[in-house]
Scaffold this motif. Structure first.
Motif, short mmCIF file in Angstrom:
data_model
loop_
_atom_site.label_atom_id
_atom_site.label_comp_id
_atom_site.label_asym_id
_atom_site.label_seq_id
_atom_site.Cartn_x
_atom_site.Cartn_y
_atom_site.Cartn_z
N MET A 296 44.74 76.02 30.75
CA MET A 296 45.48 74.76 30.91
C MET A 296 44.60 73.55 30.62
O MET A 296 45.04 72.58 29.98
CB MET A 296 46.04 74.68 32.33
N ILE A 297 43.35 73.57 31.07
CA ILE A 297 42.44 72.44 30.80
C ILE A 297 42.16 72.33 29.31
O ILE A 297 42.16 71.23 28.74
CB ILE A 297 41.14 72.61 31.61
N HIS B 276 45.07 70.81 27.57
CA HIS B 276 45.14 69.38 27.85
C HIS B 276 44.12 68.61 27.02
O HIS B 276 44.43 67.53 26.46
CB HIS B 276 44.90 69.15 29.34
N GLY C 104 39.84 70.39 36.58
CA GLY C 104 41.19 69.96 36.28
C GLY C 104 41.47 68.56 36.78
O GLY C 104 42.18 67.78 36.13
N ALA D 44 45.24 68.38 23.42
CA ALA D 44 46.29 67.38 23.25
C ALA D 44 45.72 65.97 23.25
O ALA D 44 46.16 65.10 22.49
CB ALA D 44 47.32 67.53 24.36
N LEU D 45 44.72 65.71 24.10
CA LEU D 45 44.10 64.39 24.12
C LEU D 45 43.42 64.08 22.79
O LEU D 45 43.54 62.96 22.27
CB LEU D 45 43.08 64.31 25.26
N GLU E 102 37.29 71.33 22.43
CA GLU E 102 37.69 71.37 23.83
C GLU E 102 36.68 72.12 24.70
O GLU E 102 36.49 71.77 25.88
CB GLU E 102 39.08 72.01 23.98
N VAL F 160 44.36 66.88 34.44
CA VAL F 160 45.44 67.87 34.43
C VAL F 160 46.23 67.77 35.73
O VAL F 160 47.46 67.85 35.73
CB VAL F 160 44.88 69.29 34.24
N GLU G 110 52.50 70.73 38.02
CA GLU G 110 51.74 71.13 36.84
C GLU G 110 51.66 72.63 36.64
O GLU G 110 51.37 73.10 35.54
CB GLU G 110 50.32 70.55 36.91
#
Length: 453
Positions: free
Chosen positions: A415-416, A419, A132, A422-423, A27, A137, A300
């Protein structure tokens, strides 16, 4: 002297590139590709007006270290030490080959923060908002509805008590007198510390009459030292030292004159701007620091505005400044703002503000959106537990302003990264499912048996 742009490095026979050592699906690698690093090199170069001296450190290195520091809750020393050990940190900060020594002294981060100021750290927050958007996001319309709230960012000071403050003021005055070569009649170096401890023991035993008597005596000791230095102030030849002594005398005099019910009291000698703020918490009645305004997207919880508000202003009076900052950073004016009841009487006309408990003019959709106003509370909690918002160690009101915005940057980075993780997990799961489906297909018949069939 302004920093020099880094030229592309050639391949090295004895050293592999970082891109050959690390997983390019990580990430941090993906986040490094989303941030516009050239912007910092162009804009921050304007802070160096002199053309002499050693070239400054690379702006990308400093920006990357500030991002990592507040994303992973590290101090200046810790983030530099971890940078040496982590190849992903080095790739994020723009290195080509793995480095085995510190990129800079940790004190350089302090100088960079002072140099770029509040405007420079707001650029850092702007680039996290753009990253973001590119990562998915938040969307372009996410900023049209925001949630605004305030919290307290505590200062790195000891809990203020009269005895501790008076004893500290006396010690600081005695130290300055010794530096100036002044001979005091009595420094109370033996009596004052003992009496300061006795005040605390009297308070613990609820012997308040004795406590107040001991406290008056302790203030008398500090006042005698102060007046003794005042009488000899003309003998100090050094103008700079005299100014320091005069400033300390003014601060100590303010401490000795203040009453329990006064406004604008002094709670720390090294941080005179600290405010005493009551937020109505059951476990912590008073917090000592500065008020911080936080603005997040409605859906968000992505930070799009963060600013310190010195002086403990009324929450409703901070809404206009918070929305102006959101418009500047995102280039979009919020259409709706959801706030709590502390913002009644805000007077904002450019944005439609909805206050908790409001009933007039509410539709079912607006009621549903207003119920989500409390979603900002866990965002603030994460910035205090996972980030560095719980305690500010930077000095002065400028330090409060810089630290608040950087804490918002750290939250957006986390947060980024979540995300992007998760991707990657979804892609791997899809690949595994596809491979499993291929394996589960029936195999075609072949050979002699297939021909006979």
């Amino acid at each position: 002297m302004k920093p020099k742009s880094r030229a592309p490095e050639q391949d090295d026979l004895l050293r592999p590139r970082l891109t050959d050592m690390i997983d390019m699906r990580h990430e941090l690698v993906k986040l490094a590709a989303l941030i516009d690093w050239e912007f910092f090199e162009d804009e921050w170069a304007g802070f160096f007006t002199s053309h002499t001296g050693r070239p400054a450190t690379s702006p990308r290195l400093v920006a990357g270290l500030l991002y990592l520091q507040h994303a992973y809750r590290l101090s200046d020393e810790a983030v530099v030490a971890r940078w040496v050990e982590n190849p992903y940190y080095q790739h994020f900060c723009g290195e080509t080959f793995f480095q085995h020594c510190f990129p800079l002294d940790p004190s350089s981060l302090t100088r960079w923060r002072k140099r770029i100021g509040e405007e420079g750290v707001e650029w850092l927050l702007t680039k996290t908002i753009e990253a973001g958007r590119e990562a998915g996001v938040i969307s372009e319309r996410s900023v049209e509805a925001v949630i605004v709230d305030t919290t307290v960012m505590e200062k790195a000071i000891a809990h203020p008590t009269d005895a501790r403050l008076c004893e500290k003021a006396r010690r600081r005055l005695v130290a300055l007198a010794q530096e100036a070569g002044l001979s005091l009649r009595q420094s109370y170096a033996r009596l004052a510390p003992r009496l300061s401890g006795q005040v605390g023991r009297y308070a613990h035993a609820r012997q308040f009459k004795r406590m107040r008597k001991a406290l008056r005596r302790l203030k008398g000791y500090t006042g005698r030292v102060l007046r003794d230095i005042q009488r000899q102030l003309g003998r100090v030849a050094d103008a700079g030292l005299r100014e320091r002594i005069e400033a300390e005398i003014a601060l100590s005099g303010r401490l000795l004159r203040q009453k329990p019910k006064d406004k604008g009291k002094l709670y720390a000698l090294h941080e005179p701007e600290v405010d005493c703020i009551s937020k109505g918490k059951a476990r912590v009645r008073y917090e000592f620091g500065t008020k911080v305004s936080v603005a997040t997207t409605h859906r968000e919880g992505f930070v799009v505005g963060m600013r310190s508000m010195p002086g403990n202003p009324y929450d409703g009076h901070t809404l206009r400044e918070a929305l102006e900052q959101v418009e500047i950073l995102t280039e979009t004016r919020p259409r709706r703002a959801f706030v709590d009841r502390g913002y009644r009487g805000h007077g904002v006309q450019t944005t439609e503000a909805f206050i908790s408990g409001q009933r007039r003019g509410m539709t079912p959709a607006l009621r549903r959106d207003l119920r989500r106003r409390s979603a900002i509370e866990p965002v603030i909690g994460h910035m205090k537990t996972d980030g560095r918002l719980a305690r500010c160690a930077l000095k002065g009101t400028l330090g409060d302003a810089l630290h608040a915005v950087l804490c918002g940057c750290g939250h957006n980075i986390r947060m980024i990264l979540a995300h992007l993780r998760a991707l990657v997990a979804e892609i791997l799961a899809a690949l595994i499912a596809a491979i499993g489906a291929i394996i589960a297909l029936p195999r075609p018949k072949c050979g002699i048996r297939a021909a006979a069939a």
